[in-house]
Design a protein around this motif. Structure first.
Motif, PDB file in Angstrom:
ATOM      1  N   ARG A   9       0.823  -1.220  -0.025  1.00 16.97           N
ATOM      2  CA  ARG A   9       0.138   0.270  -0.098  1.00 16.97           C
ATOM      3  C   ARG A   9       0.830   1.276   0.044  1.00 16.97           C
ATOM      4  NH1 ARG A   9      -3.045  -2.698   4.549  1.00 16.97           N
ATOM      5  NH2 ARG A   9      -1.292  -2.039   5.511  1.00 16.97           N
ATOM      6  N   GLY A  10       1.974   1.316   0.843  1.00 22.71           N
ATOM      7  CA  GLY A  10       2.749   2.407   0.831  1.00 22.71           C
ATOM      8  C   GLY A  10       3.435   2.792  -0.475  1.00 22.71           C
ATOM      9  N   ASP A  11       3.649   1.777  -1.366  1.00 20.50           N
ATOM     10  CA  ASP A  11       4.530   2.126  -2.556  1.00 20.50           C
ATOM     11  C   ASP A  11       3.479   2.424  -3.538  1.00 20.50           C
ATOM     12  OD1 ASP A  11       7.037   1.268  -1.516  1.00 20.50           O
ATOM     13  OD2 ASP A  11       6.934  -0.705  -2.555  1.00 20.50           O
ATOM     14  N   THR A  12       2.283   2.104  -3.329  1.00 18.82           N
ATOM     15  CA  THR A  12       1.205   2.398  -4.456  1.00 18.82           C
ATOM     16  C   THR A  12       0.907   4.101  -4.096  1.00 18.82           C
ATOM     17  OG1 THR A  12       0.444   0.093  -4.664  1.00 18.82           O
ATOM     18  CG2 THR A  12      -1.031   2.038  -5.186  1.00 18.82           C
ATOM     19  N   CYS A  13       0.663   4.096  -2.863  1.00 16.34           N
ATOM     20  CA  CYS A  13       0.177   5.399  -2.532  1.00 16.34           C
ATOM     21  C   CYS A  13       1.351   6.561  -2.832  1.00 16.34           C
ATOM     22  CB  CYS A  13      -0.176   5.241  -0.807  1.00 16.34           C
ATOM     23  SG  CYS A  13      -0.609   7.096  -0.576  1.00 16.34           S
ATOM     24  N   PHE A  14       2.595   6.402  -2.392  1.00 16.76           N
ATOM     25  CA  PHE A  14       3.495   7.311  -2.662  1.00 16.76           C
ATOM     26  C   PHE A  14       3.833   7.380  -3.977  1.00 16.76           C
ATOM     27  CE2 PHE A  14       8.073   8.342  -3.095  1.00 16.76           C
ATOM     28  CZ  PHE A  14       8.081   9.513  -2.534  1.00 16.76           C
ATOM     29  N   SER A  15       4.044   6.363  -4.874  1.00 18.87           N
ATOM     30  CA  SER A  15       4.094   6.485  -6.477  1.00 18.87           C
ATOM     31  C   SER A  15       3.019   7.370  -6.929  1.00 18.87           C
ATOM     32  CB  SER A  15       4.412   5.254  -6.822  1.00 18.87           C
ATOM     33  OG  SER A  15       3.285   4.371  -6.993  1.00 18.87           O
ATOM     34  N   ALA A  16       1.721   7.029  -6.574  1.00 23.20           N
ATOM     35  CA  ALA A  16       0.529   7.660  -7.389  1.00 23.20           C
ATOM     36  C   ALA A  16       0.519   8.963  -6.943  1.00 23.20           C
ATOM     37  CB  ALA A  16      -0.786   6.906  -6.832  1.00 23.20           C
ATOM     38  N   TYR A  17       1.057   9.461  -5.863  1.00 24.65           N
ATOM     39  CA  TYR A  17       0.798  10.859  -5.167  1.00 24.65           C
ATOM     40  C   TYR A  17       1.950  11.492  -6.081  1.00 24.65           C
ATOM     41  CZ  TYR A  17       1.438  15.037  -2.537  1.00 24.65           C
ATOM     42  OH  TYR A  17       1.402  16.242  -2.280  1.00 24.65           O
ATOM     43  N   ILE A  18       3.251  11.040  -5.999  1.00 23.34           N
ATOM     44  CA  ILE A  18       4.094  11.906  -6.519  1.00 23.34           C
ATOM     45  C   ILE A  18       3.993  12.038  -7.857  1.00 23.34           C
ATOM     46  CG2 ILE A  18       6.687  11.485  -7.258  1.00 23.34           C
ATOM     47  CD1 ILE A  18       6.031  12.464  -4.226  1.00 23.34           C
ATOM     48  N   THR A  19       3.531  11.001  -8.700  1.00 21.60           N
ATOM     49  CA  THR A  19       3.169  11.203 -10.015  1.00 21.60           C
ATOM     50  C   THR A  19       2.419  12.145 -10.479  1.00 21.60           C
ATOM     51  OG1 THR A  19       3.903   8.680 -10.538  1.00 21.60           O
ATOM     52  CG2 THR A  19       2.508   9.986 -12.091  1.00 21.60           C
ATOM     53  N   GLU A  20       1.253  12.178  -9.492  1.00 18.23           N
ATOM     54  CA  GLU A  20       0.154  13.324  -9.942  1.00 18.23           C
ATOM     55  C   GLU A  20       0.648  14.538  -9.394  1.00 18.23           C
ATOM     56  OE1 GLU A  20      -3.105  12.891 -11.198  1.00 18.23           O
ATOM     57  OE2 GLU A  20      -1.802  11.150 -12.074  1.00 18.23           O
ATOM     58  N   ARG A  21       1.354  14.782  -8.469  1.00 18.10           N
ATOM     59  CA  ARG A  21       1.760  15.883  -7.944  1.00 18.10           C
ATOM     60  C   ARG A  21       2.897  16.637  -9.081  1.00 18.10           C
ATOM     61  NH1 ARG A  21       0.714  19.890  -6.057  1.00 18.10           N
ATOM     62  NH2 ARG A  21       2.601  20.497  -4.877  1.00 18.10           N
ATOM     63  N   LEU A  22       3.160  15.872 -10.303  1.00 18.83           N
ATOM     64  CA  LEU A  22       4.032  16.376 -11.184  1.00 18.83           C
ATOM     65  C   LEU A  22       2.992  17.696 -12.024  1.00 18.83           C
ATOM     66  CD1 LEU A  22       6.074  13.238 -12.481  1.00 18.83           C
ATOM     67  CD2 LEU A  22       7.037  15.353 -11.161  1.00 18.83           C
ATOM     68  N   THR A  23       2.028  17.371 -11.983  1.00 16.17           N
ATOM     69  CA  THR A  23       1.143  18.093 -13.061  1.00 16.17           C
ATOM     70  C   THR A  23      -0.267  18.749 -12.106  1.00 16.17           C
ATOM     71  OG1 THR A  23       0.018  16.242 -13.860  1.00 16.17           O
ATOM     72  CG2 THR A  23       1.852  17.293 -15.132  1.00 16.17           C
ATOM     73  N   LYS A  24      -0.328  18.299 -11.091  1.00 13.59           N
ATOM     74  CA  LYS A  24      -1.821  18.455 -10.292  1.00 13.59           C
ATOM     75  C   LYS A  24      -1.560  19.246  -8.834  1.00 13.59           C
ATOM     76  CE  LYS A  24      -4.555  15.949 -13.174  1.00 13.59           C
ATOM     77  NZ  LYS A  24      -3.407  15.331 -14.069  1.00 13.59           N
ATOM     78  N   ASP A  25      -2.642  19.689  -8.444  1.00 14.74           N
ATOM     79  CA  ASP A  25      -2.429  20.300  -7.111  1.00 14.74           C
ATOM     80  C   ASP A  25      -2.555  19.208  -5.961  1.00 14.74           C
ATOM     81  OD1 ASP A  25      -5.256  19.488  -6.849  1.00 14.74           O
ATOM     82  OD2 ASP A  25      -6.111  21.627  -6.995  1.00 14.74           O
ATOM     83  N   ILE A  26      -2.228  19.630  -4.924  1.00  9.76           N
ATOM     84  CA  ILE A  26      -2.237  18.627  -3.515  1.00  9.76           C
ATOM     85  C   ILE A  26      -3.613  17.988  -3.472  1.00  9.76           C
ATOM     86  CG2 ILE A  26      -2.345  18.422  -1.080  1.00  9.76           C
ATOM     87  CD1 ILE A  26       0.035  20.822  -1.377  1.00  9.76           C
ATOM     88  N   GLU A  27      -4.611  18.620  -3.415  1.00  9.59           N
ATOM     89  CA  GLU A  27      -6.047  17.968  -3.177  1.00  9.59           C
ATOM     90  C   GLU A  27      -6.360  16.872  -4.115  1.00  9.59           C
ATOM     91  OE1 GLU A  27     -10.705  19.210  -3.200  1.00  9.59           O
ATOM     92  OE2 GLU A  27      -9.286  20.636  -3.197  1.00  9.59           O
ATOM     93  N   ASN A  28      -6.025  16.948  -5.565  1.00 14.83           N
ATOM     94  CA  ASN A  28      -6.497  16.232  -6.504  1.00 14.83           C
ATOM     95  C   ASN A  28      -5.272  15.093  -6.569  1.00 14.83           C
ATOM     96  OD1 ASN A  28      -8.694  17.165  -7.904  1.00 14.83           O
ATOM     97  ND2 ASN A  28      -7.641  18.572  -8.477  1.00 14.83           N
ATOM     98  N   SER A  29      -4.159  15.189  -6.264  1.00 15.60           N
ATOM     99  CA  SER A  29      -3.081  14.346  -6.171  1.00 15.60           C
ATOM    100  C   SER A  29      -3.528  13.217  -4.655  1.00 15.60           C
ATOM    101  CB  SER A  29      -1.867  15.030  -5.876  1.00 15.60           C
ATOM    102  OG  SER A  29      -1.555  15.815  -6.862  1.00 15.60           O
ATOM    103  N   VAL A  30      -3.780  13.746  -3.735  1.00 18.60           N
ATOM    104  CA  VAL A  30      -4.175  12.957  -2.545  1.00 18.60           C
ATOM    105  C   VAL A  30      -5.455  12.142  -2.976  1.00 18.60           C
ATOM    106  CG1 VAL A  30      -5.010  13.136  -0.358  1.00 18.60           C
ATOM    107  CG2 VAL A  30      -3.132  14.290  -0.791  1.00 18.60           C
TER     108      VAL A  30
END
Length: 56
Positions: free
Chosen positions: A1-22
């Motif tokens: 779960r941790g790897d999935t959460c971290f990688s999904a968040y970091i990938t989204e933060r490249l182009t999205k805001d915090i709320e949508n990345s979370v």
């Protein structure tokens, strides 16, 4: 779960805001928890999950 959460968040933060990345990371982890092993879903799967369960 941790790897999935971290990688999904970091990938989204490249182009999205915090709320949508979370939100994306939470949806990816929720989907991942439905089956054992690594997450094998697609971006479309996660986006559909968000529309079904998170968007009000």
């Amino acid at each position: 779960r941790g790897d999935t959460c971290f990688s999904a968040y970091i990938t989204e933060r490249l182009t999205k805001d915090i709320e949508n990345s979370v939100k994306y990371a939470a949806a990816a982890v929720s989907l991942k928890m439905e089956t054992p092993g690594p997450f094998k879903g697609t971006r479309e799967d996660v986006e559909a999950y968000i529309k079904e369960f998170y968007d009000i």
